[in-house]
Design a protein around this motif. Sequence first.
Motif, PDB file in Angstrom:
ATOM      1  N   ILE A   1       0.845  -1.206   0.000  1.00 50.48           N
ATOM      2  CA  ILE A   1       0.000   0.000   0.000  1.00 50.48           C
ATOM      3  C   ILE A   1       0.871   1.243   0.000  1.00 50.48           C
ATOM      4  N   LEU A   2       1.881   1.262   0.880  1.00 50.79           N
ATOM      5  CA  LEU A   2       2.752   2.434   0.969  1.00 50.79           C
ATOM      6  C   LEU A   2       3.506   2.659  -0.329  1.00 50.79           C
ATOM      7  N   LYS A   3       3.969   1.582  -0.948  1.00 51.35           N
ATOM      8  CA  LYS A   3       4.687   1.706  -2.224  1.00 51.35           C
ATOM      9  C   LYS A   3       3.784   2.327  -3.294  1.00 51.35           C
ATOM     10  N   LEU A   4       2.538   1.891  -3.344  1.00 54.94           N
ATOM     11  CA  LEU A   4       1.599   2.428  -4.337  1.00 54.94           C
ATOM     12  C   LEU A   4       1.294   3.904  -4.084  1.00 54.94           C
ATOM     13  N   VAL A   5       1.041   4.264  -2.827  1.00 52.78           N
ATOM     14  CA  VAL A   5       0.654   5.655  -2.559  1.00 52.78           C
ATOM     15  C   VAL A   5       1.842   6.593  -2.748  1.00 52.78           C
ATOM     16  N   LEU A   6       3.046   6.112  -2.446  1.00 49.98           N
ATOM     17  CA  LEU A   6       4.228   6.947  -2.696  1.00 49.98           C
ATOM     18  C   LEU A   6       4.430   7.181  -4.187  1.00 49.98           C
ATOM     19  N   SER A   7       4.109   6.182  -5.003  1.00 49.86           N
ATOM     20  CA  SER A   7       4.269   6.339  -6.455  1.00 49.86           C
ATOM     21  C   SER A   7       3.250   7.315  -7.028  1.00 49.86           C
ATOM     22  N   GLU A   8       2.089   7.429  -6.403  1.00 47.91           N
ATOM     23  CA  GLU A   8       1.030   8.315  -6.887  1.00 47.91           C
ATOM     24  C   GLU A   8       1.097   9.695  -6.239  1.00 47.91           C
ATOM     25  N   MET A   9       1.802   9.817  -5.125  1.00 50.02           N
ATOM     26  CA  MET A   9       1.885  11.075  -4.385  1.00 50.02           C
ATOM     27  C   MET A   9       2.429  12.203  -5.263  1.00 50.02           C
ATOM     28  N   ASP A  10       1.781  13.375  -5.166  1.00 55.37           N
ATOM     29  CA  ASP A  10       2.185  14.541  -5.952  1.00 55.37           C
ATOM     30  C   ASP A  10       2.411  15.707  -4.986  1.00 55.37           C
ATOM     31  N   ALA A  11       3.649  15.870  -4.540  1.00 57.88           N
ATOM     32  CA  ALA A  11       3.965  16.896  -3.546  1.00 57.88           C
ATOM     33  C   ALA A  11       3.703  18.298  -4.076  1.00 57.88           C
ATOM     34  N   ASP A  12       4.003  18.535  -5.338  1.00 59.66           N
ATOM     35  CA  ASP A  12       3.789  19.876  -5.905  1.00 59.66           C
ATOM     36  C   ASP A  12       2.304  20.212  -5.947  1.00 59.66           C
ATOM     37  N   ARG A  13       1.484  19.226  -6.272  1.00 63.05           N
ATOM     38  CA  ARG A  13       0.038  19.454  -6.272  1.00 63.05           C
ATOM     39  C   ARG A  13      -0.431  19.808  -4.862  1.00 63.05           C
ATOM     40  N   ALA A  14       0.048  19.055  -3.872  1.00 63.07           N
ATOM     41  CA  ALA A  14      -0.343  19.329  -2.491  1.00 63.07           C
ATOM     42  C   ALA A  14       0.098  20.729  -2.071  1.00 63.07           C
ATOM     43  N   PHE A  15       1.307  21.143  -2.486  1.00 62.22           N
ATOM     44  CA  PHE A  15       1.798  22.467  -2.117  1.00 62.22           C
ATOM     45  C   PHE A  15       0.989  23.567  -2.806  1.00 62.22           C
ATOM     46  N   ASN A  16       0.670  23.388  -4.073  1.00 67.53           N
ATOM     47  CA  ASN A  16      -0.146  24.385  -4.778  1.00 67.53           C
ATOM     48  C   ASN A  16      -1.512  24.526  -4.120  1.00 67.53           C
ATOM     49  N   ASP A  17      -2.047  23.401  -3.681  1.00 67.56           N
ATOM     50  CA  ASP A  17      -3.319  23.428  -2.958  1.00 67.56           C
ATOM     51  C   ASP A  17      -3.158  24.184  -1.643  1.00 67.56           C
TER      52      ASP A  17
END
Length: 655
Positions: free
Chosen positions: A5-21
């Motif tokens: 689960i952690l491997k999948l969510v890390l691969s999909e995680m978008d830090a720039d999107r979260a920061f823009n939000d």
Amino acid sequence: MFDNILKLVLSEMDADRAFNDLVARWEIDRWFSFSGMLRSCEYDVAKMVEYGFDDARVEKYPADGKTQFGYWTMPLAWDPVDATLTITSPASRAGKVLASYKSIPCSLVMWTPSTPKGGIEGEIVAMERGDSDEDYAGVNVKGKFLLTSRRAAAVRAQAIKRGALGIISDTSRWPHEMPDAVDWMNAWSEDPCGWGLLAGDNNILAFNISHRRGRELRALCGRGAVRVKAVAQTKLYKGAFPAAVGAIAGTTNEEVLTLGHGAEQGAVDNSSGCSVMLEALRILKTLIDAGKLPRPKRTIRMLVSWEVYATLAFVAKHRARAKRTVAAVCIDSVAGSQRINATPLGLHRNPHANSSCTDTLMALIAEKTWPAPDRRHYWCVAPYSMTDNVTAHPGIGIPTPWLGMIGHRQWHTNMDTPDKVDVEALGRISALVAAYLYFLANAGEREASWMADATSADWRMQLARAGVELSASLDKSPDAAALARTQAAGLERVEYLRMLGKKAIVSSRRFSAKKSAFLDRDVDQAVNMLNEAANDEREHVESTGREIAERNGWRLALPDAEPSDEMKRAAAMIVERAEMGPIAFDGIPLSKRVDLDDTRWGGQIQTVLMWCDGKRTLAEAVRLASLEASGPMGKDIVDQIERCAKLGLVRIRKA
């Protein structure tokens, strides 16, 4: 167990999107108005719809200064338009702006009232404090502005009583490191132990300025009279607390929850928490829609609301849903740059009275999220401290670890801006939360068995650490009596940790949909392993005490366990809370609360009442609270609980 689960969510995680939000949200929330709070919630809901959540809506709860949820009375709504504080004399400084809401929103204290259209003008009286009668000996502030180095809320009552026009505060927690920081004052109740402004409260205009500007203003006052003009346009009204609610639907009626508060003026506190929650659920929805993760058994819900007030309102409105919510996680103040602040991310455990396996799970996922030695964002396990994890209070009962950075320097100041955020950490914390939520949302018998085993290992380690500390304490005993007392306290500590560990292990059963002999066997085995470790530590404490006594030629005898008269009284009482959640004294006159431990954020009454479950005696609740606090409760704690009963806050019956 959760690695995939952690491997999948890390691969999909978008830090720039979260920061823009985060930035977009901060541009709304930094004005901390109720109308802005609604815009912020509408922004959340629009994002939820964009990401395809199965539920996305704004709920509203009364903000009328009267309605009560649990023990907490909801404050009035407040919308500022503009406010300025300007020097009018001496002529050489006339026109200098000291504070401006539109330039620095923190300049205006929350819930302060409007001035007449033309403003109000008066002389400044400079003081260092102003929160006690002694400060006003020979000082007249009537019709004047009071300049203080105390937080505005601390001098509020004195300023109103003495007829001041307004308050100017140059308070600073870091005057030398951050001389230009402006404090954010969001507590403005007439009740000194309250929070938001309630209906009928007296009010007064108040501004915040930086420490540097305050020192300059004080120097100017030292050379002669200084007059200022204040103009404020605000609106106090009966309105609503909005809350953004969204969800990814599960296949059963059970739920897991992530929650935190919006509408605070900081980027770290708490635009970061809101962005993490939204990104965590976006990650999961994307993976589910792509078929990389199956739809979970339990609905995954997100709640963004006003801190504690609206959280209590949400729980009260959805009591049946709260009972079906098996776990939660609170996100408040995360991803602050550790290059700027040497402040680790705290993994705050549940309160001891609601000890849970979810604490162990969160720490294990964190270890994999930031693998050593390449750990670029440090975290630590921390004790319970209350924010929106109020849901973990035994009176509500949802296990809720809290992720949050306590003590970062920019906290509640205008310096808490997006440039203080670690973008990579923001993304990784989003992944951590996503993995935690999905694991619990889809957990069944197998996962519950694993959590029981992992939790047992966690608490066995805590027992081992306690044993080392107890041995060191025993070695410091100056005489036989002290050795006996320390040994008795050590044995009690071991039994306390045994109880907490067992409670946490057994809580794993909540994640199995059916009764299972397989799970019962594994839980029993995990408890037995804990018991063996506790027995070993008991023997270690006892043998260490004997060795020290023999070495010194002391006769070791355990102290008399005869209870005090107060505890004999408490042993005949069983206490029940009258309302859900943490106690507050809203609406009770101050004259009836003299000498009570009156704090809604903690303290001995709060700690004791967490252990009052309507079954154990008050004496046992006090004993457990003392162990949780690592120190005795006050000698008058039983009297204080009895006074709470007379005020209708708790009920007492004979044991």
